[in-house]
Design a protein around this motif. Structure first.
Motif, PDB file in Angstrom:
ATOM      1  N   SER A  11     -18.475  -3.406  27.196  1.00 50.58           N
ATOM      2  CA  SER A  11     -17.772  -4.531  26.592  1.00 50.58           C
ATOM      3  C   SER A  11     -18.684  -5.179  25.553  1.00 50.58           C
ATOM      4  O   SER A  11     -19.861  -4.832  25.437  1.00 50.58           O
ATOM      5  CB  SER A  11     -17.372  -5.562  27.661  1.00 50.58           C
ATOM      6  OG  SER A  11     -18.532  -6.150  28.235  1.00 50.58           O
ATOM      7  N   THR A  12     -18.136  -6.130  24.806  1.00 49.85           N
ATOM      8  CA  THR A  12     -18.947  -6.836  23.811  1.00 49.85           C
ATOM      9  C   THR A  12     -20.078  -7.602  24.483  1.00 49.85           C
ATOM     10  O   THR A  12     -21.171  -7.732  23.931  1.00 49.85           O
ATOM     11  CB  THR A  12     -18.066  -7.781  22.993  1.00 49.85           C
ATOM     12  OG1 THR A  12     -16.979  -7.050  22.419  1.00 49.85           O
ATOM     13  CG2 THR A  12     -18.858  -8.432  21.871  1.00 49.85           C
ATOM     14  N   THR A  13     -19.812  -8.099  25.683  1.00 52.53           N
ATOM     15  CA  THR A  13     -20.869  -8.787  26.428  1.00 52.53           C
ATOM     16  C   THR A  13     -22.034  -7.852  26.712  1.00 52.53           C
ATOM     17  O   THR A  13     -23.199  -8.257  26.672  1.00 52.53           O
ATOM     18  CB  THR A  13     -20.310  -9.331  27.750  1.00 52.53           C
ATOM     19  OG1 THR A  13     -19.214 -10.209  27.483  1.00 52.53           O
ATOM     20  CG2 THR A  13     -21.376 -10.098  28.516  1.00 52.53           C
ATOM     21  N   ALA A  65     -23.221   0.024  26.547  1.00 49.91           N
ATOM     22  CA  ALA A  65     -21.969  -0.535  26.045  1.00 49.91           C
ATOM     23  C   ALA A  65     -21.028   0.509  25.463  1.00 49.91           C
ATOM     24  O   ALA A  65     -19.847   0.236  25.262  1.00 49.91           O
ATOM     25  CB  ALA A  65     -22.265  -1.597  24.974  1.00 49.91           C
ATOM     26  N   VAL A  93     -15.201  -3.203  19.332  1.00 49.62           N
ATOM     27  CA  VAL A  93     -15.577  -3.800  20.615  1.00 49.62           C
ATOM     28  C   VAL A  93     -17.077  -3.666  20.866  1.00 49.62           C
ATOM     29  O   VAL A  93     -17.759  -4.655  21.151  1.00 49.62           O
ATOM     30  CB  VAL A  93     -14.785  -3.162  21.783  1.00 49.62           C
ATOM     31  CG1 VAL A  93     -15.178  -3.803  23.111  1.00 49.62           C
ATOM     32  CG2 VAL A  93     -13.295  -3.304  21.553  1.00 49.62           C
ATOM     33  N   THR A  94     -17.591  -2.454  20.773  1.00 55.39           N
ATOM     34  CA  THR A  94     -19.021  -2.236  21.038  1.00 55.39           C
ATOM     35  C   THR A  94     -19.717  -1.405  19.957  1.00 55.39           C
ATOM     36  O   THR A  94     -20.916  -1.184  20.052  1.00 55.39           O
ATOM     37  CB  THR A  94     -19.213  -1.519  22.397  1.00 55.39           C
ATOM     38  OG1 THR A  94     -18.621  -0.215  22.315  1.00 55.39           O
ATOM     39  CG2 THR A  94     -18.591  -2.307  23.529  1.00 55.39           C
ATOM     40  N   GLN A 134     -16.100  -7.618  34.410  1.00 52.01           N
ATOM     41  CA  GLN A 134     -16.640  -6.310  34.046  1.00 52.01           C
ATOM     42  C   GLN A 134     -17.473  -6.472  32.783  1.00 52.01           C
ATOM     43  O   GLN A 134     -16.977  -6.914  31.744  1.00 52.01           O
ATOM     44  CB  GLN A 134     -15.517  -5.297  33.808  1.00 52.01           C
ATOM     45  CG  GLN A 134     -16.034  -3.903  33.519  1.00 52.01           C
ATOM     46  CD  GLN A 134     -14.915  -2.874  33.425  1.00 52.01           C
ATOM     47  OE1 GLN A 134     -13.775  -3.169  33.745  1.00 52.01           O
ATOM     48  NE2 GLN A 134     -15.244  -1.673  32.991  1.00 52.01           N
TER      49      GLN A 134
END
Length: 285
Positions: free
Chosen positions: A127-129, A207, A213-214, A123
């Motif tokens: 997210s941080t990604t 995000a 986290v974001t 997912q």
């Protein structure tokens, strides 16, 4: 020095004031006695740390993806090249929120790729990604634009000489091409870092804003603007100072490497002229 009409200086001064005055106005609103406490709160430090980490990663991605893109656009000719260049540079003029929506419908749970990734247990959205992807999306054109222009400026004569001497394409790229455009690469990477650090719209849309986290520094500034204006102004000043340092370093690297290359080329030209004139000096009258 070529003289300019007086009105050019007047209009240029107005343009400079248009940029400088808002910054001065912001500085005058900073609560200096409490500045340290405002920028070192738990939420502020977490947001700044997340912004720095994700910006570094996104800058690395911009280099990995942007260098081949710039090489492809500057060193090859193919059908649809102009269309590809326009698409690559599109995030420069695209509203960040629109970019975030596009990323959401690509990597979101029901997106073009996100639905497949969801089946695999991956997912990305919220997210941080997702922060890294959003920052890379808006910052990549800065590196491609800087590097492509530098590649077209330096030309291909040194690469052609290396190829005639038997160097393989990868060797020419690593030993000749990239060193020649290294100032532009560094400058483009720094500009990409600064753009990633200040990214807001695409990050918020794709995000979200989860603390730790974001929630990057621009998102923290936006939230603090409603609850604690003094903290928002102080954090904004921090972001401005970081951007000024990055842009200053970028300009310094470009100018220093440019002067060094210009000096080396002048020395080479003088040496060639000296070698050409040497036989004439030794000839009998």
């Amino acid at each position: 020095m070529l003289g300019l009409p007086r009105w050019v200086g007047i209009v240029a001064s107005v343009g400079a004031l248009f940029i400088v005055l808002p910054l001065v106005a912001m500085i005058t609103r900073v609560n200096w006695p409490e500045f340290g406490a405002l920028v070192t709160s738990e939420s502020s430090v977490a947001a700044l740390g997340l912004s720095l980490r994700t910006s570094v990663v996104s800058t690395a991605l911009c280099v990995v993806l942007g260098v081949p893109l710039a090489l492809l656009l500057a060193r090859t000719q193919f059908a649809g090249q102009k269309v590809l260049r326009a698409l690559v540079l599109l995030p420069l003029v695209l509203p960040p929120v629109v970019g975030g929506i596009a990323l959401l419908y690509t990597f979101g749970r029901r997106g073009l790729l996100g639905s497949t990734l969801e089946v695999l247990g991956i997912q990305i959205a919220f997210s941080t990604t997702a922060v890294v992807i959003a920052q890379t999306f808006v910052a990549l054109p800065f590196l491609v634009l800087s590097l492509e222009g530098a590649l077209r400026t330096v030309g291909t004569r040194y690469e052609a000489v290396a190829a005639t001497l038997g160097a393989k394409p990868t060797t020419v790229l690593l030993r000749v091409t990239l060193p020649l455009v290294l100032p532009a690469l560094i400058s483009g990477a720094m500009l990409s870092f600064a753009r990633a650090l200040g990214e807001f719209g695409a990050t918020l849309t794709f995000a979200g804003s989860l603390q730790g986290v974001t929630r990057t520094l621009p998102l923290e500034i936006y939230l603090q603007r409603e609850t604690d204006p003094d903290a928002a102004v102080a954090l904004s000043l921090v972001l401005v100072l970081v951007a000024v340092v990055v842009v200053g370093l970028s300009r310094g690297v470009s100018e220093r490497r440019g002067s060094e290359r210009g000096g080396s080329e002048r020395s080479l030209s003088e040496r060639r002229l000296s070698e050409r004139d040497q036989p004439a000096r030794g000839m009998p009258l």
